[in-house]
Design an enzyme around this catalytic site. Structure first.
Site, PDB file in Angstrom:
ATOM      1  N   MET A  26       0.848  -1.194   0.000  1.00  0.00           N
ATOM      2  CA  MET A  26       0.000   0.000   0.000  1.00  0.00           C
ATOM      3  C   MET A  26       0.885   1.246   0.000  1.00  0.00           C
ATOM      4  O   MET A  26       0.451   2.338   0.347  1.00  0.00           O
ATOM      5  CB  MET A  26      -0.945  -0.015   1.201  1.00  0.00           C
ATOM      6  CG  MET A  26      -1.920  -1.197   1.132  1.00  0.00           C
ATOM      7  SD  MET A  26      -3.469  -0.954   1.985  1.00  0.00           S
ATOM      8  CE  MET A  26      -2.907  -0.775   3.642  1.00  0.00           C
ATOM      9  N   ASN A  28       4.114   3.857   0.940  1.00  0.00           N
ATOM     10  CA  ASN A  28       4.812   4.333   2.126  1.00  0.00           C
ATOM     11  C   ASN A  28       5.956   3.355   2.453  1.00  0.00           C
ATOM     12  O   ASN A  28       6.085   2.833   3.556  1.00  0.00           O
ATOM     13  CB  ASN A  28       3.835   4.478   3.306  1.00  0.00           C
ATOM     14  CG  ASN A  28       4.392   5.410   4.357  1.00  0.00           C
ATOM     15  OD1 ASN A  28       4.373   5.111   5.538  1.00  0.00           O
ATOM     16  ND2 ASN A  28       4.935   6.531   3.950  1.00  0.00           N
ATOM     17  N   HIS A  33       9.598  -3.330   3.199  1.00  0.00           N
ATOM     18  CA  HIS A  33       9.154  -3.544   1.813  1.00  0.00           C
ATOM     19  C   HIS A  33      10.353  -3.834   0.905  1.00  0.00           C
ATOM     20  O   HIS A  33      10.270  -4.679   0.012  1.00  0.00           O
ATOM     21  CB  HIS A  33       8.442  -2.294   1.270  1.00  0.00           C
ATOM     22  CG  HIS A  33       7.170  -1.954   1.977  1.00  0.00           C
ATOM     23  ND1 HIS A  33       7.028  -0.820   2.745  1.00  0.00           N
ATOM     24  CD2 HIS A  33       5.980  -2.579   2.013  1.00  0.00           C
ATOM     25  CE1 HIS A  33       5.807  -0.769   3.227  1.00  0.00           C
ATOM     26  NE2 HIS A  33       5.148  -1.822   2.811  1.00  0.00           N
ATOM     27  N   GLN A  57     -10.284  -2.771   2.441  1.00  0.00           N
ATOM     28  CA  GLN A  57      -9.811  -3.470   3.634  1.00  0.00           C
ATOM     29  C   GLN A  57      -9.786  -2.583   4.876  1.00  0.00           C
ATOM     30  O   GLN A  57      -9.348  -3.015   5.936  1.00  0.00           O
ATOM     31  CB  GLN A  57      -8.433  -4.093   3.384  1.00  0.00           C
ATOM     32  CG  GLN A  57      -7.279  -3.121   3.256  1.00  0.00           C
ATOM     33  CD  GLN A  57      -6.006  -3.813   2.790  1.00  0.00           C
ATOM     34  OE1 GLN A  57      -5.887  -4.212   1.645  1.00  0.00           O
ATOM     35  NE2 GLN A  57      -5.034  -3.970   3.681  1.00  0.00           N
ATOM     36  N   GLY A 143       5.001 -10.260   3.594  1.00  0.00           N
ATOM     37  CA  GLY A 143       5.801 -10.263   4.819  1.00  0.00           C
ATOM     38  C   GLY A 143       5.078 -10.979   5.953  1.00  0.00           C
ATOM     39  O   GLY A 143       3.879 -10.793   6.152  1.00  0.00           O
ATOM     40  N   ASP A 146       2.507  -9.628   8.940  1.00  0.00           N
ATOM     41  CA  ASP A 146       1.047  -9.766   8.882  1.00  0.00           C
ATOM     42  C   ASP A 146       0.731 -11.255   8.730  1.00  0.00           C
ATOM     43  O   ASP A 146       0.364 -11.727   7.648  1.00  0.00           O
ATOM     44  CB  ASP A 146       0.489  -8.937   7.720  1.00  0.00           C
ATOM     45  CG  ASP A 146       0.733  -7.456   7.943  1.00  0.00           C
ATOM     46  OD1 ASP A 146       0.341  -6.948   9.005  1.00  0.00           O
ATOM     47  OD2 ASP A 146       1.363  -6.823   7.077  1.00  0.00           O
ATOM     48  N   GLN A 149      -2.731 -12.487   7.600  1.00  0.00           N
ATOM     49  CA  GLN A 149      -2.916 -12.147   6.180  1.00  0.00           C
ATOM     50  C   GLN A 149      -2.203 -13.175   5.292  1.00  0.00           C
ATOM     51  O   GLN A 149      -2.750 -13.610   4.283  1.00  0.00           O
ATOM     52  CB  GLN A 149      -2.360 -10.741   5.913  1.00  0.00           C
ATOM     53  CG  GLN A 149      -2.206 -10.393   4.450  1.00  0.00           C
ATOM     54  CD  GLN A 149      -1.853  -8.937   4.228  1.00  0.00           C
ATOM     55  OE1 GLN A 149      -2.698  -8.078   4.390  1.00  0.00           O
ATOM     56  NE2 GLN A 149      -0.622  -8.645   3.854  1.00  0.00           N
TER      57      GLN A 149
HETATM   58  O1  PAF Z   1      -0.082  -5.920   3.470  1.00  0.00           O
HETATM   59  C1  PAF Z   1      -0.512  -4.964   2.787  1.00  0.00           C
HETATM   60  O2  PAF Z   1       0.161  -3.953   2.597  1.00  0.00           O
HETATM   61  C2  PAF Z   1      -1.890  -5.063   2.167  1.00  0.00           C
HETATM   62  O3  PAF Z   1      -2.768  -5.729   2.999  1.00  0.00           O
HETATM   63  C3  PAF Z   1      -1.879  -5.698   0.762  1.00  0.00           C
HETATM   64  C4  PAF Z   1      -1.423  -7.144   0.796  1.00  0.00           C
HETATM   65  C5  PAF Z   1      -0.964  -4.899  -0.152  1.00  0.00           C
HETATM   66  C6  PAF Z   1      -3.284  -5.671   0.170  1.00  0.00           C
HETATM   67  O4  PAF Z   1      -3.776  -4.377   0.058  1.00  0.00           O
END
Ligand code: PAF
Length: 276
Positions: A26, A28, A33, A57, A143, A146, A149
């Site tokens: 997302m 930033n 990242h 989300q 990563g 999370d 996720q």
């Molecule tokens: O982990 C994130 O940054 C977000 O949840 C993702 C996987 C890019 C989905 O918008």
């Protein structure tokens, strides 16, 4: 490095480079990242980083509008480590009509993060599936910070037979142990000094579990109290099985300790995998 904003342009560009690896973000962009990009680069001919702040989300209380959008700085950082393509669609490009068809994860979507943020994983799974369809990567990197996720997306890819290898990268930490996150920038200097306690508390629980303690509920309660004593507002500190994030049975050996707690305004997340 190419900066692409539309699906048509992306498809046309990627036609000649089919063997690509996607890092969905997302934006930033921070060191965490960049490590995901480093993980992706050797695995395909082309590394694509998507940058899209996904409204779907965010809950009504989450700060979608205030989420930092830093495309130019992000591109500079990504270019410096050899990213090939940044795909940064706007909302009208990604959601040209109301998204009435969505992916509803089932099983772990309403526990832990899902309990605190209802509908969150539906939004995540839906946008990630759309990004997969747009980019058609051979692999995608996420990563482990999370953790839930990761499990939701791994399960989606497996159950829907998506032709995408899901690669999970280790959490990147600051020297004092704090897991890197976009949210860390909202910590005041005092909170930033306090923030590594979350990782330390998880480590203490892990040590106790490794030495044979099975009184998980007691450990969780002690860890919660420890955080509260230092001004945190914990949502959960919990020992779970890695495979499905359910309560472990006595013979489960692959565990993960997950924690989420607010320190001031930012809500921090962390986890620690252990094998006993
Ligand atoms: O982990 C994130 O940054 C977000 O949840 C993702 C996987 C890019 C989905 O918008």
């Amino acid at each position: 490095m190419e900066l692409i904003h539309t699906v048509a342009e992306l498809r046309s560009y990627l036609k000649s480079v089919p063997n690509n690896v996607l890092v969905p973000t997302m934006g930033n962009v921070h060191e965490g990242h960049l490590r995901l990009v480093e993980e992706a680069s050797p695995r395909g001919a082309c590394t694509v980083v998507s940058i899209f702040v996904n409204r779907l989300q965010f809950g009504p209380k989450d700060e979608f509008d205030r989420y930092p959008r830093t495309l130019q700085e992000d591109c500079e950082k990504l270019q410096s480590i050899g990213c090939d393509v940044v795909f940064a669609p706007d909302e009208a490009e990604l959601y040209p009509e109301p998204q009435t068809y969505t992916v509803q994860p089932s099983g772990i979507e309403d526990i832990l993060e899902g309990a605190v943020r209802p509908g969150h994983f539906r939004g995540v799974a839906t946008v990630v599936l759309k990004l997969f369809n747009m980019v058609q990567p051979r692999a995608a990197v996420f990563g482990k910070k999370d953790y839930q996720q990761c499990l939701v997306l791994q399960t989606m890819a497996r159950q829907l037979a998506l032709p995408v290898e899901i690669i999970l990268a280790e959490t990147v930490r600051a020297a004092d142990g704090l897991a890197l996150s976009s949210r860390n920038q909202y910590l005041t200097p005092t909170e930033r000094a306090e923030a590594p306690r979350l990782a330390r508390v998880l480590l203490e629980v892990a040590d106790a579990v490794r030495t044979g303690t099975h009184a998980y509920t007691t450990l969780e309660a002690e860890a919660t109290t420890e955080l509260e004593r230092h001004g945190w507002r914990p949502d959960y500190i919990t020992v779970r099985r890695r495979t499905d994030l359910q309560m472990p049975h006595l013979d489960d050996s692959e565990l993960v300790i997950l924690g989420a707690a607010r320190l001031g305004t930012p809500r921090l997340l962390d986890n620690l995998e252990i094998t006993i």
